[in-house]
Design an enzyme around this catalytic site. Structure first.
Site, PDB file in Angstrom:
ATOM      1  N   GLU A  83       0.818  -1.208   0.000  1.00 31.53           N
ATOM      2  CA  GLU A  83       0.000   0.000   0.000  1.00 31.53           C
ATOM      3  C   GLU A  83       0.858   1.267   0.000  1.00 31.53           C
ATOM      4  O   GLU A  83       1.827   1.382   0.751  1.00 31.53           O
ATOM      5  CB  GLU A  83      -0.893  -0.010   1.240  1.00 31.53           C
ATOM      6  CG  GLU A  83      -1.814   1.192   1.375  1.00 31.53           C
ATOM      7  CD  GLU A  83      -2.593   1.190   2.675  1.00 31.53           C
ATOM      8  OE1 GLU A  83      -3.621   1.887   2.740  1.00 31.53           O
ATOM      9  OE2 GLU A  83      -2.173   0.502   3.631  1.00 31.53           O
ATOM     10  N   LYS A 119     -10.441   2.467  -1.512  1.00 32.87           N
ATOM     11  CA  LYS A 119     -10.512   1.866  -0.184  1.00 32.87           C
ATOM     12  C   LYS A 119     -11.811   2.235   0.509  1.00 32.87           C
ATOM     13  O   LYS A 119     -12.159   3.413   0.637  1.00 32.87           O
ATOM     14  CB  LYS A 119      -9.303   2.334   0.637  1.00 32.87           C
ATOM     15  CG  LYS A 119      -9.127   1.658   1.981  1.00 32.87           C
ATOM     16  CD  LYS A 119      -7.797   2.079   2.596  1.00 32.87           C
ATOM     17  CE  LYS A 119      -7.511   1.425   3.914  1.00 32.87           C
ATOM     18  NZ  LYS A 119      -6.165   1.777   4.430  1.00 32.87           N
ATOM     19  N   CYS A 136      -5.620  -2.736   2.855  1.00 32.25           N
ATOM     20  CA  CYS A 136      -5.267  -2.677   4.276  1.00 32.25           C
ATOM     21  C   CYS A 136      -6.472  -2.864   5.201  1.00 32.25           C
ATOM     22  O   CYS A 136      -6.928  -3.978   5.386  1.00 32.25           O
ATOM     23  CB  CYS A 136      -4.513  -1.389   4.564  1.00 32.25           C
ATOM     24  SG  CYS A 136      -3.526  -1.462   6.083  1.00 32.25           S
TER      25      CYS A 136
END
Length: 285
Positions: free
Chosen positions: A43, A116, A153
């Site tokens: 990331e 995300k 993540c």
């Protein structure tokens, strides 16, 4: 038999974006030389993990999705090496900012982007200052070698995301990551929980998971963050088949037979026995 070789990588990052990109490209080339067809980089690898603190100058790192220099460079590399690349980047969309992932196919085509969905907000991980919650939903992408799903993540802690992507046909799940020490609790190590939750996604959905985390200690004005690496690949049963160390720059590669995994998934009946009529409570606050 439908076989595919995947790679997870990990590396240190610095304030020198050119050096970070070159390092990532070298790991991709090394992985391809060792047989990988899909390679995952961690990331926000273009910079240090700037989300540790609120700093308005860091917004200067963001770039639009269209004609993004990093993505164009990685597109050229993907085409040159015939490799599929999920590439993390800091996206600016007019006055809105996202933590995004571009899916680049083996012919260099940038298929789409994922934004995300789950944005953390805590000591050392103050992402809500920088990123708007993603609005793309959880999608899958048909690439040259496999149909893949991807989260970023914090997304990896939510089983709903993994289940939705598998329901949509994902044969592999990818999670680029930046996680390590907790500035407000130096004795706490989340590494094992971090791995176990994703191994659970593999076991519950009968789908391999590929995860890349950064390594090294990064300093800021208030504290240091040490990222614990431990990037890994789990198979369709949840077992780790390859794992990196906590502190070394590495790439790990594993080959999967996707037809074999599909047969295994069908035999377990997890999707046959779902009771969506009983799941309404999960939609309540």
């Amino acid at each position: 038999m439908k076989k595919v070789s995947v790679a997870a990588t990990q590396m240190t990052c610095s304030e020198d974006s050119r050096d970070n990109i070159d390092k990532a490209k070298n790991l991709i080339k090394q992985s391809v030389d060792e047989g990988a067809q899909i390679v995952l980089i961690q990331e926000l690898f273009e910079s240090v993990y700037f989300c540790c603190l609120n700093d308005p100058k860091r917004f200067e790192l963001a770039k639009p999705f269209e004609k993004n220099p990093l993505l164009m460079e990685m597109s050229d590399l993907a085409k040159e090496l015939s490799v599929v690349l999920p590439i993390s980047f800091f996206e600016q969309d007019n006055n809105t900012y996202y933590n995004s992932l571009a899916i680049i196919d083996a012919d260099g085509t940038i298929i789409d982007r994922y934004r995300k969905s789950h944005i953390p907000d805590g000591p050392g991980y103050e992402e809500k200052y920088y990123f708007h919650p993603g609005n793309t939903g959880f999608n899958v992408y048909e690439t040259a070698y496999a149909t893949i799903g991807a989260g970023i993540c914090w997304d990896q802690w939510f089983p709903e995301a993994a289940r939705i992507m598998t329901l949509k046909g994902a044969e592999l799940l990818f999670y680029p990551t930046a996680i390590g020490s907790e500035p407000d609790n130096s004795d706490y190590d989340s590494r094992d929980s971090w791995q176990l939750v994703m191994q659970g996604h593999s076991a519950a959905n009968c789908v391999p998971v590929i995860t890349s985390n950064r390594i090294g200690t990064e300093e800021n004005k208030q504290f240091n963050m040490t990222f614990y690496g431990s990037s890994f690949i789990s198979d369709g049963t949840g077992v780790k088949v390859k794992e990196c160390s906590r502190d070394k720059e590495q790439c790990i590669i594993h080959e999967f037979d996707l037809d074999e995994i599909k047969e295994y998934r069908s035999s377990w009946g997890f999707f046959r026995d779902r009771r969506t009529d009983l799941y309404n409570d999960i939609l309540k606050d």
